[in-house]
Design an enzyme around this catalytic site. Structure first.
Site, mmCIF file in Angstrom:
data_model
loop_
_atom_site.group_PDB
_atom_site.id
_atom_site.type_symbol
_atom_site.label_atom_id
_atom_site.label_comp_id
_atom_site.label_asym_id
_atom_site.label_seq_id
_atom_site.Cartn_x
_atom_site.Cartn_y
_atom_site.Cartn_z
ATOM 1 N N GLU A 317 48.730 32.956 96.130
ATOM 2 C CA GLU A 317 48.974 34.395 96.011
ATOM 3 C C GLU A 317 48.937 34.881 94.561
ATOM 4 O O GLU A 317 48.598 36.032 94.297
ATOM 5 C CB GLU A 317 50.344 34.757 96.610
ATOM 6 C CG GLU A 317 50.506 34.429 98.084
ATOM 7 C CD GLU A 317 51.180 33.083 98.288
ATOM 8 O OE1 GLU A 317 51.707 32.841 99.381
ATOM 9 O OE2 GLU A 317 51.172 32.285 97.334
ATOM 10 N N ASP A 360 18.918 33.813 67.660
ATOM 11 C CA ASP A 360 17.854 33.901 66.668
ATOM 12 C C ASP A 360 18.358 33.183 65.426
ATOM 13 O O ASP A 360 19.560 33.104 65.184
ATOM 14 C CB ASP A 360 17.545 35.361 66.360
ATOM 15 C CG ASP A 360 16.218 35.535 65.640
ATOM 16 O OD1 ASP A 360 15.689 34.522 65.135
ATOM 17 O OD2 ASP A 360 15.711 36.662 65.573
ATOM 18 N N ASP A 635 21.706 40.874 67.537
ATOM 19 C CA ASP A 635 22.274 42.011 66.825
ATOM 20 C C ASP A 635 21.333 43.198 66.703
ATOM 21 O O ASP A 635 21.667 44.188 66.059
ATOM 22 C CB ASP A 635 22.716 41.591 65.416
ATOM 23 C CG ASP A 635 21.553 41.058 64.579
ATOM 24 O OD1 ASP A 635 20.422 40.980 65.108
ATOM 25 O OD2 ASP A 635 21.777 40.721 63.404
ATOM 26 N N ASP A 639 17.073 42.680 70.964
ATOM 27 C CA ASP A 639 17.867 41.663 71.678
ATOM 28 C C ASP A 639 18.507 42.199 72.954
ATOM 29 O O ASP A 639 19.158 41.439 73.681
ATOM 30 C CB ASP A 639 18.976 41.124 70.760
ATOM 31 C CG ASP A 639 18.425 40.337 69.581
ATOM 32 O OD1 ASP A 639 17.449 39.600 69.792
ATOM 33 O OD2 ASP A 639 18.953 40.477 68.471
ATOM 34 N N ASN A 703 51.493 20.344 101.840
ATOM 35 C CA ASN A 703 52.588 20.901 102.630
ATOM 36 C C ASN A 703 52.110 21.368 104.001
ATOM 37 O O ASN A 703 52.787 21.175 105.021
ATOM 38 C CB ASN A 703 53.233 22.066 101.880
ATOM 39 C CG ASN A 703 54.016 21.597 100.668
ATOM 40 O OD1 ASN A 703 54.432 20.449 100.598
ATOM 41 N ND2 ASN A 703 54.204 22.483 99.704
ATOM 42 N N ASN A 728 57.500 29.456 99.339
ATOM 43 C CA ASN A 728 56.289 29.917 98.650
ATOM 44 C C ASN A 728 56.625 30.892 97.522
ATOM 45 O O ASN A 728 56.017 30.870 96.450
ATOM 46 C CB ASN A 728 55.341 30.595 99.641
ATOM 47 C CG ASN A 728 54.752 29.615 100.622
ATOM 48 O OD1 ASN A 728 54.719 28.416 100.364
ATOM 49 N ND2 ASN A 728 54.296 30.109 101.771
ATOM 50 N N ASP A 732 55.635 30.399 93.738
ATOM 51 C CA ASP A 732 54.803 31.401 93.068
ATOM 52 C C ASP A 732 55.420 31.835 91.743
ATOM 53 O O ASP A 732 54.718 32.004 90.736
ATOM 54 C CB ASP A 732 54.627 32.626 93.974
ATOM 55 C CG ASP A 732 53.741 32.328 95.171
ATOM 56 O OD1 ASP A 732 53.001 31.322 95.118
ATOM 57 O OD2 ASP A 732 53.792 33.089 96.150
#
Length: 949
Positions: A317, A360, A635, A639, A703, A728, A732
């Protein structure tokens, strides 16, 4: 050059007509002149008053696209529900409510609410951080404004968001067109408007003092006086008035808030693959539990809440929260300490996953400024006049073309002419000439021409042309044999690694009319200027570090193959398995390859020369098609296609506006060392996300397997639905520590791609081990509680399994944190603290008044003694399995210097230059603490002895 009469009305506080370019026209179907547009906008060539700008900005709002506007908190919360895991949880909660399992439904819906609140809060914080970072690289525009009616106009740089209709702006090469504008004047202006029209070639633009009836029926993009937001200046310069901003522009209307969307990144693809695999398991779990309990135990829908809780137990979660927090913290830290700004949070993960970096060579592998090596005539003899004529062209091109900065080659020529000794007899310094006109360089012509007056030559103009050898020779008056000889001479020089500029000139009678490219004919060849690239001082070391980190560098350049090959050979760039530099792949060869063939060639080759923007984008796309995660460093305007094609677009802070806007990551300077810092930051964040997924999913899977098995063997449910969900929730909360962990060094030594297949193998193996420990606990509970019966036995069983589950999950958090050394595994303070808190909750909660409320009772002391034995055996098995996994999956990872942090917070090297871990694992530097480490050979008192390794 076209201009607007200075008698146009100045800005005032009166009514202003604001809208799209079409609305500026007095009558539908007509093309307004610049004077008519300025009058309709109540503006003038001298610009708006500052006070009027404030009024108009309040009326029209900021010049930003609707998609860039802040997202309300309510909408952000509702958008969090679109996450796959959150959506499934919500559905499971609604199903529980439908069957009147109100406790389960409330806990699941609480989980959904907490997850959405945390995610929306983190996204809001991340957006604020990203917005603050964007301000550091915010695109600006040059605007002409006045403080008062009597004050003169002044040019100033302002953020594009502060522009309003009626503002007068300057346009220069590399600028983004910040709004919809009408040109007031233009000089050789061309723009890319592919974002609006799909045209790949630049389009010429010009101002129109008089309406052209032939254009009255043409579409807006075909009219040369309009430039639109979303386009970029390729060459030339111009002055324009803004006629529409923000959501009123044609770019906003055409894209409808979808502008800037890209293909799914490597991070998005990885998380999506893992998520949908788990969701399939989650959706299969409830029906399987129901069918198994109905067949073996005769239970009906009363098992549904338990089945739903088991499915929820498989859900990570906190994944959205962990991802957002880890990436936001990494991006903020990188901007603060590394000078690297991430404009898109997932780009930080993609940086950590990059295994091919395309760039480059100029300014990255070599210094930004080349140096002049020689200036020779057509017979390859030294001739200082060649350099001086080249300097005349460079000087007056820079001054007359209104370029924002000199080209690197022009700077090298101007620097060299000042150190070339006194002028030859009969020659003068470049600044002694008087500039007349200029035809700036553009990628199509590949030359630049300056028209000057020579001292003492009344009635004559001299055209000085400089540029690519082939392009200049095409404009010279010479026979084919002479042209072939000069091309062969230039070819020999270029093959040795030199960059060449050809110079030619011609004398013409002076005239008042404008000069055009048609005048670049019948020139006299003067000579060649040869330049060489100087490798950047830090390039070789940075390339070696990137190689040790598993990042392959490929050079995509428009230069001659010989020039590129020479620089790369000097820096030691070569393909894997080759002792010397591989043949350079040219654009001509790329054009002959199919997409499938290019995938193979792109993966093997290192240097690609003569590349156009389209070639660069195609090579980057081929690498991605071959399964590589690519970064591209660029740059310039040329490009842009490759920046968009790469997984991560990178540019320096001084890049042109359009490149800075397209990039995902902006560097404080164009330096490979900064990229290495960015890669490390990405791997840290990605490593924490990967550790969370591995540990959480393996524990959850174990589990779930154990509960399903026990549910079929026991006459009662092994855990009540509310107990599963509370467990849980506790897990969490502890998992939030993953976002603040510092991953071990082994994570930093190779790209951290999240591969669904690898995750499935990991969580399956360790999940089964976890299930075995849970089932062993089942036996312990049976032994410890064999005298108990009825509800007391069930509540004690629930309490025992609840405690064991949280303790095993705490063990997993600590022991599955991979690392090769004990010091690495002892790190991770946030995880260890969270695991300790989780273990404390698991032991204490059944003993508190909340325990009976959740259906749990106190346990006999014998249980804790037996449980300790089971957990000890589980820890031994988990450690052995982890070491086996590390030997199998981390044995091939090369040792690379780990970045350490000193007392000041700055990174310090882990080993000195002359005594590396690769040579000897017992370097004397190992005896120093992290804050005492120093760079350089002096950090070691004695040399390493390889015999002790």
């Amino acid at each position: 050059m076209n201009s607007v009469p200075e008698s146009s009305p100045a800005a005032g506080p009166g009514h202003v007509t604001i809208g799209t370019p079409a609305s500026v026209a007095p009558f539908p179907g007509t093309v307004p002149t610049p004077l008519q547009t300025l009058r309709s906008l109540d503006s003038g060539p001298r610009g708006l008053l500052e006070a009027e700008v404030e009024i108009r900005l309040a009326r029209t709002g900021e010049n930003v696209l609707p998609s860039r506007r802040p997202v309300p908190r309510t909408r952000r919360f509702l958008r969090s529900l679109r996450d796959p895991f959150t959506s499934v949880l919500l559905c499971l909660g609604l199903v529980s409510a439908l069957v009147a399992a109100w406790g389960t439904a409330c806990v699941i819906l609480a989980l959904v609410a907490v997850s959405c609140l945390l995610r929306s809060a983190e996204e809001h914080r991340a957006d604020r951080s990203t917005a603050a970072l964007r301000e550091l690289v915010a695109t600006t525009a040059t605007v002409v404004r006045r403080a008062s009616d009597d004050s003169p106009s002044r040019e100033r740089e302002v953020p594009v968001g502060d522009l309003v209709p009626g503002d007068v702006i300057r346009l220069r090469p590399g600028d983004l067109v910040p709004a919809d504008v009408q040109l007031l004047r233009a000089d050789g202006l061309t723009v890319h408007q592919s974002a609006l029209t799909g045209e790949s070639a630049p389009v010429a633009k010009r101002a129109m003092d008089v309406a052209d009836p032939a254009l009255s029926g043409a579409g807006p993009f075909a009219q040369p006086q309009w430039c639109f937001q979303g386009s970029s200046v390729t060459s030339g310069s111009g002055t324009a008035v803004i006629v529409a901003t923000g959501g009123e522009t044609r770019f906003a209307a055409a894209h409808d808030g979808r502008a800037g969307q890209r293909d799914a990144s490597a991070f998005d693809r990885s998380v999506r693959g893992i998520s949908w695999t788990l969701i399939r398991f989650m959706l299969l779990t409830p029906p399987l539990v129901l069918m198994a309990n109905a067949a073996l135990r005769g239970r009906g829908l009363e098992t549904l809440p338990f089945a739903v809780a088991v499915a929820v137990g498989l859900t990570p979660e906190m994944l959205p929260v962990i991802v957002t927090t880890a990436l936001a913290r990494g991006a903020a830290r990188l901007a603060r300490t590394g000078g690297v700004i991430g404009k898109r949070l997932p780009a930080l993960h993609d940086l950590g996953a990059v295994d091919v970096l395309c760039l480059d060579k100029t300014g990255t592998l070599t210094e930004d400024r080349p140096v002049v090596a020689a200036a020779t005539d057509g017979r390859d003899r030294p001739d200082p006049d060649v350099l001086r004529w080249a300097a005349v062209n460079a000087l007056w091109t820079l001054q007359l073309a209104e370029l924002p900065a000199a080209d690197a080659l022009d700077e090298a020529v101007l620097d060299a002419v000042g150190t070339d000794g006194p002028p030859a007899a009969g020659s003068v310094e470049p600044d002694a000439y008087e500039g007349v006109a200029v035809l700036p360089f553009d990628p199509v012509r590949r030359v630049a021409t300056a028209v000057v007056k020579r001292p003492g030559r009344l009635g004559m103009h001299t055209l000085v042309t400089k540029g690519a050898v082939e392009a200049v020779l095409d404009r010279c008056a010479m026979d084919g044999d002479e042209r072939d000889r000069l091309l062969a001479l230039a070819g020999r020089k270029a093959a040795s690694g030199l960059r060449l500029l050809a110079v030619a000139r011609a004398d013409r009678a002076s005239r008042a009319g404008a000069y055009t490219p048609a005048d670049e004919r019948g020139l006299t060849f003067v000579g060649l200027v040869a330049l060489r690239d100087v490798p950047a001082p830090s390039a070789a070391d940075a390339l070696a570090v990137l190689a040790r980190r598993g990042v392959r560098v490929k050079v995509l350049t428009g230069d001659h193959p010989g020039t590129a090959a020479r620089v790369c050979a000097d820096l030691g760039l070569r393909p894997e398995g080759h002792s010397g530099p591989d043949d350079v792949v040219t654009a001509e060869l790329v054009d002959t390859l199919s997409d499938a063939e290019l995938v193979e060639v792109a993966d093997r080759a290192v240097v690609f020369a003569r590349c156009t923007p389209e070639h660069k984008a195609r090579i980057v796309s081929a690498l991605r098609a071959g399964g590589r995660t690519t970064g591209f460093l660029g740059d310039g305007v040329n490009d842009l296609p490759a920046l968009d094609a790469a997984d991560v677009g990178i540019c320096p802070r001084n890049a042109v506006d359009v490149a800075r806007e397209a990039a995902d990551v902006v560097l404080a300077e164009k330096d490979l060392t900064a990229i290495d810092r960015a890669v490390l930051a990405g791997r840290r964040s990605s490593g924490n996300i990967a550790a969370y997924l591995r540990i959480t999913l393996s524990s959850n899977l174990g589990n779930v397997i154990a509960m399903l098995t026990a549910g079929l063997l026991l006459p009662f449910l092994p855990m009540l639905p509310a107990q599963v969900l509370v467990q849980n929730l506790c897990f969490d909360a502890a998992q939030l520590a993953f976002a603040f962990d510092r991953p071990p060094a082994s994570v930093l030594r190779r790209p951290t791609a999240l591969r669904p297949r690898d995750f499935l193998r990991f969580i399956t193996g360790f999940g089964l081990l976890n299930a075995a420990a849970d089932l062993a606990t089942f036996g312990v509970l049976a032994l410890a509680l064999h005298h108990a019966s009825g509800d007391g036995g069930e509540s004690a069983f629930h309490a025992g399994w609840f405690t064991e589950n949280l303790l095993t999950q705490a063990l997993v958090m600590v022991l599955l944190r991979t690392g090769r050394s004990a010091a690495e595994r002892r790190a991770g303070g946030p995880l260890r603290a969270a695991a300790a808190g989780l273990a404390a909750v698991g032991v204490a909660l059944p003993l508190t008044p909340l325990g009976p409320f959740l259906g749990m009772s106190a346990l006999p002391p014998l249980y804790y003694l037996l449980l300790g034995s089971v957990l000890g055996l589980y820890a031994v098995g988990l450690t052995a399995a982890r070491r086996r996994y590390e030997r199998r999956h981390l044995a091939d990872v090369p040792d690379a210097p780990e970045e350490r942090v000193g007392a000041s917070g700055a990174p310090v090297p882990a080993v000195c230059a002359s005594c590396t871990v690769a040579q000897c694992g017992k370097c004397c530097c190992r005896g120093e603490t992290r804050t005492e480490r120093r760079a350089g050979p002096e950090c070691c008192a004695t040399a390493c002895n390889p015999g002790t390794c």
